[in-house]
Design a protein around this motif. Structure first.
Motif, PDB file in Angstrom:
ATOM      1  N   TRP A 127     -30.090 186.800  52.266  1.00 31.72           N
ATOM      2  CA  TRP A 127     -29.239 186.845  52.105  1.00 31.72           C
ATOM      3  C   TRP A 127     -28.443 185.089  52.521  1.00 31.72           C
ATOM      4  O   TRP A 127     -27.569 185.150  51.804  1.00 31.72           O
ATOM      5  CB  TRP A 127     -28.546 187.583  53.288  1.00 31.72           C
ATOM      6  N   TRP A 128     -28.293 184.952  52.672  1.00 31.64           N
ATOM      7  CA  TRP A 128     -27.670 183.413  53.505  1.00 31.64           C
ATOM      8  C   TRP A 128     -28.270 182.392  52.156  1.00 31.64           C
ATOM      9  O   TRP A 128     -27.756 181.954  52.356  1.00 31.64           O
ATOM     10  CB  TRP A 128     -27.896 183.363  54.824  1.00 31.64           C
ATOM     11  N   LEU A 129     -29.591 181.990  52.284  1.00 30.31           N
ATOM     12  CA  LEU A 129     -30.153 181.940  51.408  1.00 30.31           C
ATOM     13  C   LEU A 129     -29.773 181.843  50.279  1.00 30.31           C
ATOM     14  O   LEU A 129     -28.957 180.473  49.603  1.00 30.31           O
ATOM     15  CB  LEU A 129     -31.296 181.881  50.736  1.00 30.31           C
ATOM     16  N   HIS A 130     -29.097 183.080  49.313  1.00 31.27           N
ATOM     17  CA  HIS A 130     -28.551 183.423  48.366  1.00 31.27           C
ATOM     18  C   HIS A 130     -27.229 182.235  48.204  1.00 31.27           C
ATOM     19  O   HIS A 130     -27.031 182.000  46.811  1.00 31.27           O
ATOM     20  CB  HIS A 130     -28.578 184.709  48.207  1.00 31.27           C
ATOM     21  N   HIS A 131     -26.644 182.769  49.373  1.00 34.23           N
ATOM     22  CA  HIS A 131     -25.076 181.639  49.064  1.00 34.23           C
ATOM     23  C   HIS A 131     -24.936 180.639  49.217  1.00 34.23           C
ATOM     24  O   HIS A 131     -24.046 180.058  49.022  1.00 34.23           O
ATOM     25  CB  HIS A 131     -24.193 182.513  50.588  1.00 34.23           C
ATOM     26  N   SER A 132     -25.605 180.360  49.919  1.00 37.62           N
ATOM     27  CA  SER A 132     -26.679 178.252  50.166  1.00 37.62           C
ATOM     28  C   SER A 132     -26.187 178.083  49.145  1.00 37.62           C
ATOM     29  O   SER A 132     -26.039 176.988  48.103  1.00 37.62           O
ATOM     30  CB  SER A 132     -26.917 178.850  50.999  1.00 37.62           C
ATOM     31  N   LEU A 133     -26.939 178.886  48.422  1.00 32.58           N
ATOM     32  CA  LEU A 133     -27.803 178.351  47.070  1.00 32.58           C
ATOM     33  C   LEU A 133     -27.046 178.158  45.456  1.00 32.58           C
ATOM     34  O   LEU A 133     -25.776 177.445  44.859  1.00 32.58           O
ATOM     35  CB  LEU A 133     -28.737 178.468  46.254  1.00 32.58           C
ATOM     36  N   GLN A 134     -25.352 179.558  45.632  1.00 34.52           N
ATOM     37  CA  GLN A 134     -24.966 179.652  44.947  1.00 34.52           C
ATOM     38  C   GLN A 134     -23.093 178.318  45.244  1.00 34.52           C
ATOM     39  O   GLN A 134     -23.217 177.759  43.858  1.00 34.52           O
ATOM     40  CB  GLN A 134     -24.514 181.138  45.258  1.00 34.52           C
ATOM     41  N   ASP A 135     -23.555 178.483  46.700  1.00 33.90           N
ATOM     42  CA  ASP A 135     -22.490 177.363  46.690  1.00 33.90           C
ATOM     43  C   ASP A 135     -22.819 176.141  46.229  1.00 33.90           C
ATOM     44  O   ASP A 135     -22.367 175.255  45.887  1.00 33.90           O
ATOM     45  CB  ASP A 135     -22.190 176.920  47.856  1.00 33.90           C
ATOM     46  N   LEU A 136     -24.209 175.360  46.455  1.00 34.68           N
ATOM     47  CA  LEU A 136     -24.680 173.910  46.325  1.00 34.68           C
ATOM     48  C   LEU A 136     -24.927 174.044  45.142  1.00 34.68           C
ATOM     49  O   LEU A 136     -24.324 172.767  44.179  1.00 34.68           O
ATOM     50  CB  LEU A 136     -26.469 174.111  46.845  1.00 34.68           C
ATOM     51  N   GLN A 137     -25.370 175.359  43.943  1.00 32.07           N
ATOM     52  CA  GLN A 137     -25.252 175.083  42.653  1.00 32.07           C
ATOM     53  C   GLN A 137     -23.750 174.880  41.562  1.00 32.07           C
ATOM     54  O   GLN A 137     -23.378 174.132  41.290  1.00 32.07           O
ATOM     55  CB  GLN A 137     -25.206 177.031  42.090  1.00 32.07           C
TER      56      GLN A 137
END
Length: 462
Positions: free
Chosen positions: A52-62
């Motif tokens: 769950w965290w990875l999804h949102h972290s990658l989304q933020d970095l994108q």
């Protein structure tokens, strides 16, 4: 145009103080790639909360890359195969990456270096693992001398600014869609508490540190008081590399409080745990002290009563309010207060006499800050099985711990069945004769559990 430079992202999802990204940006167009490699880690592939965290972290970095006219390429599968394929597609001859020390990443780095120019950098720890050694040149096994030697080598390196420019390649390679990875829970969607509790990404990490600068002086006492919630809560940001430990250290280095000195030692403990994993790669799955392999643990895979007790612990239904509050906080938010983590872990191992590895796996799946080195080192410390650990015979008393560290409001928040109870009754409603109908009695008495654990320990010692 210069050849494109591949940047292999893992737990370093940030722009600033990212040595691999900084070096690549100087040398040519940047192709940043994240590979979701579930197979390499085996039983330690990311659990539900981490995904769950990875999804949102990658989304933020994108979004951060897009603001700078760049992007992140997403691929899935074997990391080495995916990176070599990407290099072939783009004509890249060099891959830049920050060193990672989990056993599967060390293996992947070795395989990759045999087939392409792999440039590795130190970016995820205060000091690179292996940099702090004894006078005889060997790695430290015990935390206290390791911490002292680390402090003698400080300050850490300076932080790096984010690259001045992220040049794009002539053609962008194909990328997976983040949504297609299905990292978020849907059936059911159990992440409502996580969404309410957390803001994810680098900006949120730096906001949290800005807040922490003004509160770290209270850390010495606050870290033991779950009702006050005066801990930094920076651990998941740190784990996924949305902020680096060096950035945190420099943000706080001018504080003069005792709280900061205690917190600094927590950052050093993170370095220490990584050094332990480097020395003992099987540490997350094997007790360091051989004698404990003969311990008569109750096995939930073979014993129905042990399986029932494990499930009660996981669900926060043990009849010990402080333990249940912690386990419910974990399920609801993906995080647990520092003091309560120790109490809950000790309860599983010593009160329920269940092998620490069952707890390590549950925390791995449910913590948003689940870190291989820290998780294993902390569990083996509590269990008394580790290279540097508490003694098994030191058994925490959860009921007195709850009262000593003023956990009443914490219990009221996470165990609503007890919300109407006053102190001291809320810490042990059964003993005080005020046990609500909708809250369980203790699954085992403290004295009985203690005697059982000590008896098992004596048998093990022969």
């Amino acid at each position: 145009m210069n050849r494109p430079q591949i940047v292999w992202l893992r737990r370093d999802l940030r722009l600033a103080d990212n040595p691999a990204l900084y070096a690549a940006a100087i040398q040519g167009p940047v192709i940043a790639v994240y590979v979701l490699d579930d197979e390499a880690a085996g039983g330690h592939a990311y659990g539900g909360a981490s995904r769950w965290w990875l999804h949102h972290s990658l989304q933020d970095l994108q979004a951060n890359f897009a603001e700078r006219g760049s992007r992140i390429i997403l691929r899935r599968g074997d990391s080495v195969d995916a990176l070599l394929q990407l290099a072939e597609e783009t004509g890249a001859q060099t891959i830049h990456a920050n060193r990672h020390y989990e056993p599967w990443w060390r293996k992947a780095q070795g395989r990759l270096a045999e087939q392409i120019d792999l440039q590795l950098y130190d970016g995820n720890f205060l000091l690179p693992p292996g940099a702090v050694k004894t006078g005889s040149g060997t790695p430290y096994k015990i935390y206290t001398p390791f911490s002292k030697a680390t402090l003698e080598q400080f300050p850490p390196r300076d932080t790096l600014r984010e690259p001045d420019c992220l040049t794009s390649p002539e053609d962008w390679p194909a990328s997976d869609s983040l949504d297609d990875w299905n990292l978020l829970p849907t059936r059911p969607d159990w992440a409502g508490g996580l969404r309410e509790f957390w803001e994810v990404g680098s900006a949120a990490a730096h906001e949290r540190i800005d807040w922490w600068v003004d509160h770290v002086e209270d850390y010495d006492t606050g870290r033991n008081l779950p009702s006050q919630d005066t801990s930094s809560r920076i651990s998941p940001h740190l784990h996924f590399g949305e902020i680096s430990p060096v950035q945190i250290w420099h943000a706080l280095k001018d504080r003069r409080s005792h709280g900061w000195k205690i917190y600094e030692k927590e950052l050093i403990w993170r370095d220490y745990a990584q050094n332990v994993i480097c020395q003992f790669p099987r540490y997350p799955i094997e007790s360091y002290r051989d004698g404990f392999e003969a311990m008569q643990w109750r096995d939930p895979d073979k014993d129905e009563a042990a399986a029932s007790d494990l499930e009660a612990w996981q669900k926060g239904q043990t009849g010990y309010p402080i333990v249940d509050a912690g386990m419910r906080q974990l399920w609801q938010t993906g995080w647990m207060h520092n003091r309560v983590r120790m109490i809950a872990a000790s309860f599983l191992i010593k009160h329920l006499l269940i092998d620490w590895r069952h707890g390590e796996q549950w925390f791995w799946d449910t913590l948003v800050d689940a870190d291989l080195a820290s998780n294993a080192t902390n569990w083996q410390w509590v269990a008394g099985t580790g290279v540097d650990s508490n003694m098994f015979v030191r058994i925490m008393a959860p009921l007195s711990q709850s009262e000593k560290f003023d956990a009443a409001d914490y219990i009221r928040e996470y165990v609503p069945e007890l919300a109407d109870l006053d102190e001291p009754y809320i810490h042990d409603p059964e003993d005080h004769g005020v046990l609500p109908d909708n809250y369980p009695a203790k699954i085992i008495g403290h004295r009985e559990a203690r005697e059982r654990a000590l008896a098992a320990y004596r048998v093990m010692k022969g």
